[in-house]
Design an enzyme around this catalytic site. Structure first.
Site, PDB file in Angstrom:
ATOM      1  N   HIS A 190      42.276  30.933  52.351  1.00  0.00           N
ATOM      2  CA  HIS A 190      41.051  30.184  52.078  1.00  0.00           C
ATOM      3  C   HIS A 190      40.315  29.803  53.348  1.00  0.00           C
ATOM      4  CE1 HIS A 190      42.710  30.095  48.053  1.00  0.00           C
ATOM      5  NE2 HIS A 190      41.439  30.075  47.706  1.00  0.00           N
ATOM      6  N   GLU A 431      42.707  35.972  36.874  1.00  0.00           N
ATOM      7  CA  GLU A 431      43.310  36.206  38.190  1.00  0.00           C
ATOM      8  C   GLU A 431      44.825  36.354  38.114  1.00  0.00           C
ATOM      9  OE1 GLU A 431      42.226  32.999  40.838  1.00  0.00           O
ATOM     10  OE2 GLU A 431      42.386  31.508  39.265  1.00  0.00           O
ATOM     11  N   ASP A 455      43.531  36.537  43.916  1.00  0.00           N
ATOM     12  CA  ASP A 455      44.834  36.240  43.323  1.00  0.00           C
ATOM     13  C   ASP A 455      45.312  37.374  42.437  1.00  0.00           C
ATOM     14  OD1 ASP A 455      45.803  33.776  44.318  1.00  0.00           O
ATOM     15  OD2 ASP A 455      44.151  32.767  43.303  1.00  0.00           O
ATOM     16  N   CYS A 502      34.402  37.147  41.081  1.00  0.00           N
ATOM     17  CA  CYS A 502      34.093  36.149  42.108  1.00  0.00           C
ATOM     18  C   CYS A 502      35.086  36.210  43.272  1.00  0.00           C
ATOM     19  CB  CYS A 502      34.023  34.745  41.519  1.00  0.00           C
ATOM     20  SG  CYS A 502      35.589  34.195  40.847  1.00  0.00           S
TER      21      CYS A 502
HETATM   22  C1  PEP Z   1      40.378  34.586  43.528  1.00  0.00           C
HETATM   23  O1  PEP Z   1      41.583  34.351  43.411  1.00  0.00           O
HETATM   24  O2  PEP Z   1      39.895  35.736  43.620  1.00  0.00           O
HETATM   25  C2  PEP Z   1      39.409  33.468  43.608  1.00  0.00           C
HETATM   26  C3  PEP Z   1      38.120  33.673  43.561  1.00  0.00           C
HETATM   27  O3  PEP Z   1      39.907  32.213  43.774  1.00  0.00           O
HETATM   28  P1  PEP Z   1      40.537  31.691  45.157  1.00  0.00           P
HETATM   29  O4  PEP Z   1      40.252  32.727  46.213  1.00  0.00           O
HETATM   30  O5  PEP Z   1      39.903  30.392  45.472  1.00  0.00           O
HETATM   31  O6  PEP Z   1      41.980  31.568  44.839  1.00  0.00           O
HETATM   32 MG    MG Z   2      42.243  32.370  42.869  1.00  0.00          MG
END
Ligand code: PEP
Ligand code: MG
Length: 540
Positions: A190, A431, A455, A502
């Protein structure tokens, strides 16, 4: 020092030239040392209090702008506690009677007071224990000249660190960061996502000896080449500056796509939205002409602080985002804490496999009081614009049913209290492989899907997205992932629902054409990628 060049993995491929700021771990143990002059130590404490008070006032002003007055109030409370006579008398007493250094006296007093608060019956007072600790550590940092980075006075710099957590990164003043360079960290973390969102040139996994790198050195970061050069020659600086100029020119040309449709030459179109992590990121989304917010990672509101954000603070943040976006869609994801996004006050405890542990919706279903506070804020904010709610880490239809039951409870409470609210569109993130496999059933229950490929890749390929050593195996282009995306999109469409992506893969322009062909309805990407993806769609 001679020129030193190192290679790492690229997070965001821009270039930067500037002064280095090394962030060091400030976890050195506090030593108890005997002093001769108690008055001098007391003067040092008074000076550190003044300095801390000024820092807190600046933090208050910054927070008011970003999250509103209620969110900023904590810094006012800290300022008041800093001037509390009982606390200060206790610090001075330790210095005078034990003839010890100020750092030790502050730390001991902080611990004693925090212990006292924690033992009280009143929940509010118990929560103040963390504040006392926070204030004491700020004082100790200022006393020992390790005040951390004061972004208000810092020149724009290249930040060099061993590693950065999402909570450290989220607190940084983005305008003051020319580039990020870390020894550790993975490209899927992140922290990396935050760097991309802010379009900050960034490298991870750079094998630096931090003892040899000093604040004030000059450096060049070349994201495209995955290189950082310390103490470059004038010629190298000149070349880097030319590269930066060319990158700016490319960006300027992309600006010509603002206001244009995301439409292929044969008339097929796709929504391109932006991912954000804070209220202030909305500016980047608008600057880059995003059609909406496809993912607001609301958990960032919970990071870098020592207590839960209250309903009112969250309401103000969500309301500000939807109002700023006008009628454009704003999809707010409920909190996805856990794994690499840790906040101590959740008291999740140590887990052997945190990515497979108590995170996201699992926390919300186990601790509905936390979830309900966020849902109340979301339902209230929905009145002010085009807000949608999205639930992360879903694995089953039963979970969605449980969520709806809690939403229903919140609705009844708001209705009973006469508080304006609206039940918005509700969707789930896909995910986990489990969610893919039951996406036909999920599609009947929800309004939309948003595929979290970060994920989904980690759980499908059984590769920890945080593990730097496995980067070569982490392949989001893997056939399994692309087939899963197709299954999910088809299942959504069969029920008349829409499906977007996303995760970071949504911004991968090598796949844009494939996504459009699959019928993906929306791509939500880091704001600086919106126009690049639009360019790709229009060229199809
Ligand atoms: C993902 O897992 O692709 C997602 C958009 O959520 P994060 O990256 O915040 O886990
Ligand atoms: Mg995620």
């Amino acid at each position: 020092m001679t020129v030193k060049k190192f290679s790492g993995k690229t997070i965001y491929s821009g270039s930067a030239v500037g002064k280095v700021m090394v962030l060091r771990d400030h976890q050195e143990p506090i030593r108890r040392t005997k002093v001769e002059d108690a008055k001098r130590e007391i003067r040092r404490v008074r000076h550190a209090i003044k300095e801390s008070g000024q820092q807190l006032a600046r933090l208050y002003d910054k927070a008011v702008k970003e999250v509103g007055e209620s969110g900023a109030a904590i810094f006012e409370v800290h300022q008041m506690m800093l001037e509390d006579n009982d606390y200060l008398d206790a610090v001075f007493h330790v210095i005078r009677t034990e003839m010890v250094n100020a750092e030790y006296a502050v730390a001991v007093t902080g611990d004693n007071f925090a212990g006292m608060f924690a033992a009280m019956d009143d929940e509010y007072m118990q929560a103040r224990a963390a504040d006392v600790r926070d204030i004491s550590s700020r004082l100790v940092r200022n006393l020992s000249g390790q005040g951390g980075v004061d972004f208000d006075v810092m020149e724009p710099s290249i930040i060099v660190a061993d590693d950065l957590s999402p909570s450290e990164t989220v607190q940084m003043d983005k305008k003051k960061i020319l580039a990020l360079v870390t020894v550790h960290g993975s490209t899927n973390s992140h922290t990396a996502i935050l760097a991309r969102m802010m379009s900050i040139p960034a490298l991870v996994g750079v094998p630096l000896d931090l003892e040899e790198i000093h604040t004030g050195m000059t450096a060049i970061v070349d994201g495209a080449a995955g290189e950082v050069i310390f103490e470059p020659t004038e010629m190298q600086c000149g070349e880097a500056e030319e590269k930066i100029r060319q990158e700016k020119e490319k960006l300027r040309l992309l600006q010509g796509l603002k206001g244009k449709k995301n439409e292929t030459r044969d008339g097929r179109s796709i929504h391109i939205y932006a991912n954000i992590g804070s209220v202030s990121d909305v500016g980047y989304a608008l600057e880059n002409d995003a059609g909406g917010i496809g993912l607001f990672r609301s958990e960032f509101l919970y990071l870098g602080r020592d207590d839960f954000p209250a309903e009112e603070e969250q309401f103000q943040a969500y309301k500000q985002v939807v109002q700023t976006m006008g009628q454009k869609k704003v999809i707010i994801r409920t909190l996805d804490i856990g794994a690499d996004k840790q906040a101590d006050y959740f008291e999740l405890g140590r887990e052997d496999n945190p990515a497979l542990g108590c995170r996201a919706i699992r926390i919300c279903l186990k601790r509905p009081e936390i979830f309900k506070t966020q849902l109340r804020a979301l339902l209230r904010a929905a009145v002010y614009g085009n807000l949608s709610i999205m639930y992360p880490m879903i694995i089953s239809v039963e979970e969605v049913k449980q969520i709806y039951a809690i939403v229903e409870e919140v609705e009844q409470e708001l209705k009973r209290d006469g508080i304006p609210y609206r039940i918005p569109e509700q969707g789930v993130m896909i995910e986990t492989p489990a969610a893919v496999m039951v996406s036909d059933e999920l599609a009947e229950l929800v309004d939309f899907f948003s595929i979290g490929t970060n994920d989904l890749t980690q759980y499908t390929l059984a590769i920890d997205r945080q593990n730097q050593k496995l980067e070569d195996f982490y392949d989001p282009h893997h056939k399994a992932i692309l087939r899963m995306i197709k299954i999910v999109v088809d299942n959504a469409h069969k029920c008349g629902k829409w499906a977007g992506i996303c995760g970071e893969l949504g911004a991968d322009t090598a796949l844009t054409e494939e996504f459009v062909n699959m019928g993906v309805d929306e791509l939500s990407v880091a704001p600086p990628m919106v126009l690049k993806v639009r360019e790709k769609v229009r060229a199809m």
